[in-house]
Structure formats: structure tokens, C-alpha cells
Design a protein around this motif. Structure first.
Motif, PDB file in Angstrom:
ATOM      1  N   MET A 104       6.905  -5.485  22.430  1.00 31.34           N
ATOM      2  CA  MET A 104       6.542  -6.737  23.049  1.00 31.34           C
ATOM      3  C   MET A 104       5.356  -6.530  23.990  1.00 31.34           C
ATOM      4  SD  MET A 104       9.446  -9.293  23.553  1.00 31.34           S
ATOM      5  CE  MET A 104      10.557  -9.656  22.218  1.00 31.34           C
ATOM      6  N   VAL A 105       4.578  -7.546  24.165  1.00 32.57           N
ATOM      7  CA  VAL A 105       3.418  -7.517  25.041  1.00 32.57           C
ATOM      8  C   VAL A 105       3.879  -7.721  26.483  1.00 32.57           C
ATOM      9  CG1 VAL A 105       1.267  -8.691  25.595  1.00 32.57           C
ATOM     10  CG2 VAL A 105       1.959  -8.435  23.221  1.00 32.57           C
ATOM     11  N   ASP A 106       3.335  -6.940  27.388  1.00 32.87           N
ATOM     12  CA  ASP A 106       3.642  -7.093  28.800  1.00 32.87           C
ATOM     13  C   ASP A 106       2.748  -8.198  29.357  1.00 32.87           C
ATOM     14  OD1 ASP A 106       4.623  -6.707  31.354  1.00 32.87           O
ATOM     15  OD2 ASP A 106       3.188  -5.121  31.796  1.00 32.87           O
ATOM     16  N   ILE A 107       3.359  -9.273  29.796  1.00 26.31           N
ATOM     17  CA  ILE A 107       2.627 -10.417  30.342  1.00 26.31           C
ATOM     18  C   ILE A 107       2.988 -10.517  31.817  1.00 26.31           C
ATOM     19  CG2 ILE A 107       2.233 -12.889  30.166  1.00 26.31           C
ATOM     20  CD1 ILE A 107       3.369 -12.663  27.275  1.00 26.31           C
ATOM     21  N   ARG A 108       1.982 -10.519  32.671  1.00 23.61           N
ATOM     22  CA  ARG A 108       2.250 -10.505  34.104  1.00 23.61           C
ATOM     23  C   ARG A 108       2.949 -11.788  34.577  1.00 23.61           C
ATOM     24  NH1 ARG A 108      -2.169 -13.274  36.645  1.00 23.61           N
ATOM     25  NH2 ARG A 108      -3.797 -13.556  35.116  1.00 23.61           N
ATOM     26  N   ALA A 109       3.723 -11.620  35.620  1.00 21.33           N
ATOM     27  CA  ALA A 109       4.473 -12.726  36.206  1.00 21.33           C
ATOM     28  C   ALA A 109       3.537 -13.724  36.878  1.00 21.33           C
ATOM     29  CB  ALA A 109       5.463 -12.193  37.232  1.00 21.33           C
ATOM     30  N   LEU A 110       3.969 -14.962  36.941  1.00 18.58           N
ATOM     31  CA  LEU A 110       3.295 -15.978  37.747  1.00 18.58           C
ATOM     32  C   LEU A 110       3.967 -16.000  39.108  1.00 18.58           C
ATOM     33  CD1 LEU A 110       3.085 -19.000  35.277  1.00 18.58           C
ATOM     34  CD2 LEU A 110       1.195 -17.612  36.109  1.00 18.58           C
ATOM     35  N   THR A 111       3.179 -16.129  40.156  1.00 17.88           N
ATOM     36  CA  THR A 111       3.739 -16.231  41.499  1.00 17.88           C
ATOM     37  C   THR A 111       3.094 -17.402  42.230  1.00 17.88           C
ATOM     38  OG1 THR A 111       2.108 -14.703  42.408  1.00 17.88           O
ATOM     39  CG2 THR A 111       4.199 -13.754  41.664  1.00 17.88           C
ATOM     40  N   VAL A 147       8.803 -20.199  50.889  1.00  9.75           N
ATOM     41  CA  VAL A 147       9.476 -20.243  49.597  1.00  9.75           C
ATOM     42  C   VAL A 147       8.539 -19.581  48.601  1.00  9.75           C
ATOM     43  CG1 VAL A 147      10.471 -21.725  47.815  1.00  9.75           C
ATOM     44  CG2 VAL A 147      10.573 -22.432  50.218  1.00  9.75           C
ATOM     45  N   ALA A 148       8.996 -18.491  47.986  1.00  7.67           N
ATOM     46  CA  ALA A 148       8.169 -17.759  47.027  1.00  7.67           C
ATOM     47  C   ALA A 148       8.852 -17.761  45.667  1.00  7.67           C
ATOM     48  CB  ALA A 148       7.958 -16.328  47.496  1.00  7.67           C
ATOM     49  N   VAL A 149       8.089 -18.118  44.651  1.00 10.87           N
ATOM     50  CA  VAL A 149       8.581 -18.182  43.277  1.00 10.87           C
ATOM     51  C   VAL A 149       7.874 -17.117  42.450  1.00 10.87           C
ATOM     52  CG1 VAL A 149       8.653 -19.596  41.182  1.00 10.87           C
ATOM     53  CG2 VAL A 149       9.092 -20.647  43.408  1.00 10.87           C
ATOM     54  N   THR A 150       8.649 -16.387  41.669  1.00 13.33           N
ATOM     55  CA  THR A 150       8.119 -15.455  40.682  1.00 13.33           C
ATOM     56  C   THR A 150       8.706 -15.826  39.335  1.00 13.33           C
ATOM     57  OG1 THR A 150       7.973 -13.687  42.317  1.00 13.33           O
ATOM     58  CG2 THR A 150       7.922 -13.027  39.987  1.00 13.33           C
ATOM     59  N   HIS A 151       7.853 -16.232  38.410  1.00 15.34           N
ATOM     60  CA  HIS A 151       8.270 -16.608  37.051  1.00 15.34           C
ATOM     61  C   HIS A 151       7.841 -15.471  36.138  1.00 15.34           C
ATOM     62  CE1 HIS A 151       8.801 -20.198  34.093  1.00 15.34           C
ATOM     63  NE2 HIS A 151       9.203 -19.056  33.547  1.00 15.34           N
ATOM     64  N   ASP A 152       8.830 -14.753  35.579  1.00 18.98           N
ATOM     65  CA  ASP A 152       8.568 -13.512  34.857  1.00 18.98           C
ATOM     66  C   ASP A 152       9.280 -13.511  33.502  1.00 18.98           C
ATOM     67  OD1 ASP A 152       7.492 -10.995  34.480  1.00 18.98           O
ATOM     68  OD2 ASP A 152       8.698 -10.016  36.021  1.00 18.98           O
ATOM     69  N   ASP A 153       9.144 -12.404  32.814  1.00 20.99           N
ATOM     70  CA  ASP A 153       9.772 -12.199  31.497  1.00 20.99           C
ATOM     71  C   ASP A 153       9.223 -13.155  30.438  1.00 20.99           C
ATOM     72  OD1 ASP A 153      11.424 -10.160  32.551  1.00 20.99           O
ATOM     73  OD2 ASP A 153      12.846 -11.677  33.261  1.00 20.99           O
ATOM     74  N   TRP A 154       7.939 -13.463  30.541  1.00 23.44           N
ATOM     75  CA  TRP A 154       7.301 -14.379  29.592  1.00 23.44           C
ATOM     76  C   TRP A 154       7.373 -13.862  28.163  1.00 23.44           C
ATOM     77  CZ3 TRP A 154       6.016 -19.188  30.837  1.00 23.44           C
ATOM     78  CH2 TRP A 154       5.896 -19.499  32.194  1.00 23.44           C
ATOM     79  N   ASP A 155       7.357 -12.536  28.007  1.00 23.83           N
ATOM     80  CA  ASP A 155       7.378 -11.957  26.667  1.00 23.83           C
ATOM     81  C   ASP A 155       8.623 -12.357  25.875  1.00 23.83           C
ATOM     82  OD1 ASP A 155       8.728 -10.360  28.610  1.00 23.83           O
ATOM     83  OD2 ASP A 155       8.774  -8.690  27.192  1.00 23.83           O
ATOM     84  N   ARG A 156       9.685 -12.740  26.547  1.00 23.73           N
ATOM     85  CA  ARG A 156      10.903 -13.177  25.858  1.00 23.73           C
ATOM     86  C   ARG A 156      10.697 -14.451  25.044  1.00 23.73           C
ATOM     87  NH1 ARG A 156      15.391 -12.473  30.612  1.00 23.73           N
ATOM     88  NH2 ARG A 156      15.244 -10.208  30.821  1.00 23.73           N
ATOM     89  N   HIS A 157       9.634 -15.184  25.347  1.00 19.50           N
ATOM     90  CA  HIS A 157       9.354 -16.410  24.597  1.00 19.50           C
ATOM     91  C   HIS A 157       8.734 -16.120  23.223  1.00 19.50           C
ATOM     92  CE1 HIS A 157      10.548 -19.385  27.550  1.00 19.50           C
ATOM     93  NE2 HIS A 157       9.953 -18.661  28.478  1.00 19.50           N
ATOM     94  N   GLY A 158       8.469 -14.851  22.943  1.00 21.13           N
ATOM     95  CA  GLY A 158       7.993 -14.462  21.620  1.00 21.13           C
ATOM     96  C   GLY A 158       6.531 -14.780  21.393  1.00 21.13           C
ATOM     97  N   GLN A 159       6.210 -15.007  20.120  1.00 20.47           N
ATOM     98  CA  GLN A 159       4.828 -15.287  19.737  1.00 20.47           C
ATOM     99  C   GLN A 159       4.317 -16.500  20.509  1.00 20.47           C
ATOM    100  OE1 GLN A 159       4.278 -15.878  15.558  1.00 20.47           O
ATOM    101  NE2 GLN A 159       2.067 -15.730  15.699  1.00 20.47           N
ATOM    102  N   GLY A 160       3.144 -16.384  21.062  1.00 22.95           N
ATOM    103  CA  GLY A 160       2.562 -17.467  21.844  1.00 22.95           C
ATOM    104  C   GLY A 160       2.930 -17.415  23.319  1.00 22.95           C
ATOM    105  N   ALA A 161       3.679 -16.389  23.731  1.00 22.51           N
ATOM    106  CA  ALA A 161       4.131 -16.307  25.120  1.00 22.51           C
ATOM    107  C   ALA A 161       2.974 -16.221  26.112  1.00 22.51           C
ATOM    108  CB  ALA A 161       5.070 -15.124  25.296  1.00 22.51           C
ATOM    109  N   ALA A 162       1.948 -15.464  25.788  1.00 18.48           N
ATOM    110  CA  ALA A 162       0.813 -15.322  26.707  1.00 18.48           C
ATOM    111  C   ALA A 162       0.103 -16.659  26.907  1.00 18.48           C
ATOM    112  CB  ALA A 162      -0.158 -14.274  26.190  1.00 18.48           C
TER     113      ALA A 162
END
Length: 155
Positions: free
Chosen positions: A1-8, A117-132
Motif C-alpha cells: 500500500m502507498v503511504d499517504i500522509r495524514a491531514l491535520t 482542538v487538533a484533528v489528525t485524519h490518517d490511514d488514507w491508504d485503507r481507502h484503496g485505489q484513489g486514496a491519495a
């Protein structure tokens, strides 16, 4: 899987962590942008979270239509919570949490009584093809949502 950086994203509000946590969770439907929902603003009836470990994040639309789009994984009031993001890039619900990204939210006390309030949205690669591409499309969503949250505090 591709490593896609988290959104913060983060925002500071003038209330202490317990009140901020409650407003973020119990009051989710009062600040979450309706344009970010499946139903869209004209048809959205409610959106919210069942505030407990394992609780669902749910949207109700027209004619009682309901979509469960996340599940609380971690619940530690008033310090933090995390939940799955079970919506695919094409806005279709993802029933398998193993194919969902993760949103972690922390509430940090600031001098003067406020909270960051800090949000980190991660693990985008779990969405599969098109995740990036999905992640890139989503880059402004959390800053927009947190700005709405801040505005509610000022309102």
C-alpha cells in the motif's frame, strides 16, 4: 500500500476542555457543515454521534434514510476521541472498518482557559485505489469544519 500522509488541522476556542469536548461530541450536529453530508443541507434531518466507545456516527436524511458513516474507537473525555471515517472517495458508505480511515481528535487546555482542538485524519491508504486523490480532495474539509466549530463558540 502507498503511504499517504495524514491531514491535520486545529483551532483554539475560549472554553475549557470539558465544555469543548461536550460541544464537539454532543453538539456535533450543531456545527458540522451540512454541505459535507450525504443528504446535503436541504434534506439533512440530523447528524451526530453516539457518545460512547463503539458508538456510531450517523446521519439521518429525508424519509428516515439513515447512514452510519463511522464508529468511535477511542473515548477519553475530555482529552481525546477517535473514530473511523467509513465514507469512500465516491461518497459511498464503507461497511468494513478495515477499509476506513481514522480521525483522532485531541483537546488540550491552553493558558487563559481555552482549548486547542487538533484533528489528525490518517490511514488514507485503507481507502484503496484513489486514496491519495481522495485525501487531496479532502485537504480543506477539516479546516473548514473546525472553523465552523470555532464560529459556533463565537456565535
Amino acid at each position: 500500500m502507498v503511504d499517504i500522509r495524514a491531514l491535520t488541522a486545529s483551532v483554539t476556542v475560549p472554553t475549557p476542555p470539558p465544555a469543548t469536548f461536550a460541544r464537539f461530541t454532543d453538539g456535533f450536529g450543531s456545527w458540522w457543515p451540512a454541505e459535507f453530508t450525504w443528504s446535503q443541507p436541504a434534506l439533512l434531518v440530523s447528524i451526530g454521534m453516539d457518545c460512547r466507545p463503539g458508538g456510531l456516527l450517523t446521519e439521518t436524511g429525508p424519509h428516515g434514510f439513515r447512514i452510519d458513516w463511522g464508529r468511535i474507537q477511542h473515548w477519553d473525555p475530555p482529552a481525546s476521541l477517535s473514530f473511523t471515517w467509513q465514507i469512500s472517495a465516491d461518497r459511498v458508505p464503507v461497511p468494513d472498518p478495515a477499509q476506513a480511515s481514522t480521525v483522532a481528535v485531541s483537546f488540550t487546555a491552553e493558558d487563559g482557559g481555552g482549548t486547542t482542538v487538533a484533528v489528525t485524519h490518517d490511514d488514507w491508504d485503507r481507502h484503496g485505489q484513489g486514496a491519495a486523490a481522495y485525501r487531496d480532495q479532502f485537504a480543506e474539509a477539516w479546516p473548514t469544519a473546525l472553523e465552523r466549530f470555532r464560529q459556533e463558540h463565537d456565535g
